[in-house]
Design a protein around this motif. Structure first.
Motif, PDB file in Angstrom:
ATOM      1  N   ILE A 162       0.851  -1.188   0.000  1.00 56.27           N
ATOM      2  CA  ILE A 162       0.000   0.000   0.000  1.00 56.27           C
ATOM      3  C   ILE A 162       0.886   1.237   0.000  1.00 56.27           C
ATOM      4  O   ILE A 162       1.643   1.462   0.937  1.00 56.27           O
ATOM      5  CB  ILE A 162      -0.904   0.055   1.246  1.00 56.27           C
ATOM      6  CG1 ILE A 162      -1.672  -1.248   1.426  1.00 56.27           C
ATOM      7  CG2 ILE A 162      -1.846   1.251   1.188  1.00 56.27           C
ATOM      8  CD1 ILE A 162      -2.265  -1.408   2.822  1.00 56.27           C
ATOM      9  N   MET A 179       1.725   4.720   0.869  1.00 55.06           N
ATOM     10  CA  MET A 179       1.267   5.742   1.806  1.00 55.06           C
ATOM     11  C   MET A 179       2.374   6.769   2.006  1.00 55.06           C
ATOM     12  O   MET A 179       3.556   6.457   1.903  1.00 55.06           O
ATOM     13  CB  MET A 179       0.851   5.117   3.141  1.00 55.06           C
ATOM     14  CG  MET A 179      -0.420   4.279   3.037  1.00 55.06           C
ATOM     15  SD  MET A 179      -1.041   3.711   4.644  1.00 55.06           S
ATOM     16  CE  MET A 179      -0.018   2.270   4.919  1.00 55.06           C
ATOM     17  N   ALA A 209      -3.700   6.380   6.624  1.00 59.79           N
ATOM     18  CA  ALA A 209      -4.562   5.691   5.655  1.00 59.79           C
ATOM     19  C   ALA A 209      -5.950   6.319   5.718  1.00 59.79           C
ATOM     20  O   ALA A 209      -6.523   6.446   6.807  1.00 59.79           O
ATOM     21  CB  ALA A 209      -4.645   4.205   5.991  1.00 59.79           C
ATOM     22  N   GLU A 240     -10.852   5.322   1.893  1.00 62.73           N
ATOM     23  CA  GLU A 240     -10.781   4.581   0.625  1.00 62.73           C
ATOM     24  C   GLU A 240      -9.702   3.500   0.694  1.00 62.73           C
ATOM     25  O   GLU A 240      -9.908   2.368   0.245  1.00 62.73           O
ATOM     26  CB  GLU A 240     -10.490   5.546  -0.527  1.00 62.73           C
ATOM     27  CG  GLU A 240     -10.313   4.903  -1.872  1.00 62.73           C
ATOM     28  CD  GLU A 240     -11.567   4.282  -2.467  1.00 62.73           C
ATOM     29  OE1 GLU A 240     -11.444   3.551  -3.468  1.00 62.73           O
ATOM     30  OE2 GLU A 240     -12.674   4.527  -1.936  1.00 62.73           O
ATOM     31  N   THR A 241      -8.557   3.822   1.260  1.00 65.04           N
ATOM     32  CA  THR A 241      -7.464   2.860   1.393  1.00 65.04           C
ATOM     33  C   THR A 241      -7.862   1.731   2.345  1.00 65.04           C
ATOM     34  O   THR A 241      -7.622   0.554   2.068  1.00 65.04           O
ATOM     35  CB  THR A 241      -6.196   3.561   1.923  1.00 65.04           C
ATOM     36  OG1 THR A 241      -5.858   4.623   1.029  1.00 65.04           O
ATOM     37  CG2 THR A 241      -5.036   2.604   2.033  1.00 65.04           C
ATOM     38  N   LYS A 262     -10.187  -0.913   0.737  1.00 62.19           N
ATOM     39  CA  LYS A 262      -9.675  -1.763  -0.338  1.00 62.19           C
ATOM     40  C   LYS A 262      -8.477  -2.619   0.061  1.00 62.19           C
ATOM     41  O   LYS A 262      -7.958  -3.361  -0.773  1.00 62.19           O
ATOM     42  CB  LYS A 262      -9.300  -0.903  -1.537  1.00 62.19           C
ATOM     43  CG  LYS A 262     -10.511  -0.309  -2.215  1.00 62.19           C
ATOM     44  CD  LYS A 262     -10.195   0.233  -3.565  1.00 62.19           C
ATOM     45  CE  LYS A 262     -11.484   0.645  -4.263  1.00 62.19           C
ATOM     46  NZ  LYS A 262     -11.257   1.362  -5.484  1.00 62.19           N
ATOM     47  N   THR A 263      -8.026  -2.493   1.311  1.00 58.16           N
ATOM     48  CA  THR A 263      -6.828  -3.215   1.732  1.00 58.16           C
ATOM     49  C   THR A 263      -7.094  -4.007   3.018  1.00 58.16           C
ATOM     50  O   THR A 263      -8.193  -3.968   3.552  1.00 58.16           O
ATOM     51  CB  THR A 263      -5.669  -2.224   1.982  1.00 58.16           C
ATOM     52  OG1 THR A 263      -5.978  -1.425   3.135  1.00 58.16           O
ATOM     53  CG2 THR A 263      -5.438  -1.314   0.775  1.00 58.16           C
ATOM     54  N   HIS A 266      -1.037   0.571  -5.502  1.00 60.32           N
ATOM     55  CA  HIS A 266      -2.483   0.766  -5.441  1.00 60.32           C
ATOM     56  C   HIS A 266      -3.134  -0.613  -5.372  1.00 60.32           C
ATOM     57  O   HIS A 266      -3.267  -1.303  -6.378  1.00 60.32           O
ATOM     58  CB  HIS A 266      -2.985   1.529  -6.666  1.00 60.32           C
ATOM     59  CG  HIS A 266      -2.329   2.858  -6.834  1.00 60.32           C
ATOM     60  ND1 HIS A 266      -2.258   3.493  -8.048  1.00 60.32           N
ATOM     61  CD2 HIS A 266      -1.707   3.676  -5.948  1.00 60.32           C
ATOM     62  CE1 HIS A 266      -1.622   4.642  -7.906  1.00 60.32           C
ATOM     63  NE2 HIS A 266      -1.270   4.768  -6.638  1.00 60.32           N
ATOM     64  N   ASN A 276      -2.921  -8.165   0.744  1.00 58.17           N
ATOM     65  CA  ASN A 276      -3.196  -7.164  -0.280  1.00 58.17           C
ATOM     66  C   ASN A 276      -2.736  -7.681  -1.634  1.00 58.17           C
ATOM     67  O   ASN A 276      -1.609  -8.177  -1.759  1.00 58.17           O
ATOM     68  CB  ASN A 276      -2.449  -5.862   0.044  1.00 58.17           C
ATOM     69  CG  ASN A 276      -2.971  -5.211   1.294  1.00 58.17           C
ATOM     70  OD1 ASN A 276      -4.168  -5.152   1.518  1.00 58.17           O
ATOM     71  ND2 ASN A 276      -2.070  -4.726   2.132  1.00 58.17           N
TER      72      ASN A 276
END
Length: 195
Positions: A45, A47, A61, A64-65, A68-69, A100, A178
């Motif tokens: 991820i 960041m 984070a 949205e992050t 999805k993770t 992403h 992820n």
């Protein structure tokens, strides 16, 4: 932009919720080389570093992050794979990784195979991500080659070096990871779907 070649592991020291955001403080040997505004991949991820103090740095984070993770599964004390953004002109030892995450995968097989390790992951096929045999995949930020690709699952074979220098050694059946699917494959798939 990343390569999927993990530099080191970091240890989560603090997880602090702030409205819909989560601030993560990490202890890492990389900290002394980091500065605010740099991008670092954490289990794949991307960041941004927002604070640095001694051996600790903090990233944030957003909602949205988190959605999805696998961040919501992280706990203080967890080891995470770390990679700084690649420098222009460096060798691309893994493959093109954006940081992403496309979706979460679930480990359904983790076994030692006489000196190496085989892991199988399943994922939600309704999101229309694909893997192909001998194609690239990123699992928790690690660039890997796909074996045994199926419609909603794939396997990867791990060499001893990768096993020892990433958090793969902590994976067991049920571990959430992820997944970032190959960016070139995503573009080809989208073009084909739009014909």
């Amino acid at each position: 932009m990343f390569t999927g070649i993990i530099e080191t592991l970091g240890v989560i020291q603090e997880i602090k919720k702030d409205k819909n955001n989560v601030h993560l403080t990490i202890d890492s040997v990389l900290t002394k080389e980091l500065k605010v505004d740099q991008s670092v991949a954490h289990n794949g991820i991307c960041m941004t570093v927002v604070a640095v103090c001694d051996n600790l740095y903090t990233v944030t984070a957003i909602d949205e992050t988190i959605k999805k993770t696998n961040i919501s599964y992280w706990q203080v004390g967890d080891c995470i794979n770390l990679e700084r953004a690649m420098k222009l002109g460096d060798r691309l030892d893994g493959h093109i990784v954006q940081g992403h995450v496309d979706q979460i995968g679930n480990c359904i097989l983790a076994k030692e195979t006489n000196g190496s390790w085989l892991y199988t992951f399943e994922y939600d096929k309704t999101l229309e991500n694909i893997t192909i045999e001998k194609g690239s995949i990123t699992v928790n930020g690690v660039s890997l080659t796909v074996v045994n690709a199926k419609r909603n699952e794939f396997s990867v074979a791990i060499i001893p070096y990768t096993y020892e220098h990433t958090n793969f050694k902590s994976f067991k059946i049920g571990t959430k990871v992820n997944l970032e699917f190959d960016v070139i494959g995503k573009y080809v798939s989208r073009l084909y779907a739009n014909k």
